[in-house]
Design a protein around this motif. Structure first.
Motif, short mmCIF file in Angstrom:
data_model
loop_
_atom_site.label_atom_id
_atom_site.label_comp_id
_atom_site.label_asym_id
_atom_site.label_seq_id
_atom_site.Cartn_x
_atom_site.Cartn_y
_atom_site.Cartn_z
N GLY A 4 1.01 -1.36 0.25
CA GLY A 4 -0.04 0.27 -0.03
C GLY A 4 0.38 1.54 -0.03
O GLY A 4 0.48 2.76 0.54
N LEU A 5 2.01 1.03 0.16
CA LEU A 5 2.97 1.80 0.08
C LEU A 5 2.54 3.34 -1.71
O LEU A 5 2.15 2.87 -2.38
CB LEU A 5 4.34 1.91 -0.46
N ARG A 6 2.98 4.72 -0.83
CA ARG A 6 2.61 5.98 -1.63
C ARG A 6 3.40 6.01 -2.95
O ARG A 6 4.67 5.65 -2.58
CB ARG A 6 2.21 7.00 -1.03
N ILE A 7 3.09 6.84 -4.76
CA ILE A 7 4.22 6.62 -5.09
C ILE A 7 4.43 7.82 -5.59
O ILE A 7 3.35 8.58 -4.80
CB ILE A 7 3.77 5.90 -6.70
N ALA A 8 5.69 8.37 -5.03
CA ALA A 8 6.01 9.55 -5.40
C ALA A 8 5.80 10.10 -6.90
O ALA A 8 5.81 11.54 -7.08
CB ALA A 8 7.11 9.79 -5.01
N SER A 9 6.76 9.13 -7.84
CA SER A 9 5.67 9.60 -9.21
C SER A 9 6.32 8.62 -10.05
O SER A 9 6.57 7.33 -10.09
CB SER A 9 7.54 10.55 -9.59
N ALA A 10 5.72 9.16 -11.46
CA ALA A 10 6.06 7.65 -12.41
C ALA A 10 6.02 8.89 -13.98
O ALA A 10 5.55 9.57 -13.50
CB ALA A 10 4.63 7.18 -12.71
N ASP A 11 7.39 8.37 -14.49
CA ASP A 11 7.39 8.81 -15.85
C ASP A 11 7.49 8.15 -16.93
O ASP A 11 8.39 6.35 -16.19
CB ASP A 11 9.03 9.73 -15.96
N VAL A 12 6.90 8.43 -18.57
CA VAL A 12 7.79 7.08 -19.04
C VAL A 12 8.77 7.16 -19.30
O VAL A 12 9.38 8.79 -19.90
CB VAL A 12 6.86 8.00 -20.21
N VAL A 13 9.45 5.43 -19.65
CA VAL A 13 11.33 5.52 -20.28
C VAL A 13 10.93 5.42 -21.65
O VAL A 13 11.28 6.06 -22.60
CB VAL A 13 11.21 4.42 -19.53
#
Length: 92
Positions: A4-13
């Motif tokens: 259930g950890l929160r996501i700080a960021s997500a970027d397209v590779v």
């Protein structure tokens, strides 16, 4: 990594692959090409322009996109963590 950890960021590779960073500092590549290829609610992500519009949900519990009908389609943090660093072909 805590469930259930929160996501700080997500970027397209590249199309189908995200670099995800969780709030605890864990980071890695997540390959979503298989999910996209299965179609269904994720079929619209086969378009690179749609996949590129990824965002982190307000609560950080997943990533999301808005489909052509205006519906929010998401993948939970735990599901992303299960696919962490399982990139089948980064060069393709």
């Amino acid at each position: 990594m805590t469930e259930g950890l929160r996501i700080a960021s997500a970027d397209v590779v590249r199309h189908g692959v995200l670099q995800v960073r969780w709030a605890d500092g864990t980071s890695g590549l997540v390959d979503l090409k298989g999910i996209i290829a299965r179609g269904g609610v994720f079929a619209f992500l086969s378009r690179e322009t749609a996949f590129a519009k990824v965002s982190v949900s307000v609560d950080g519990r997943g990533v999301q996109w808005t489909d052509p009908d205006g519906d929010i389609i998401s993948i939970a943090s735990d599901a992303l963590a299960a696919r962490l660093n399982v990139v089948t072909d980064l060069a393709a």
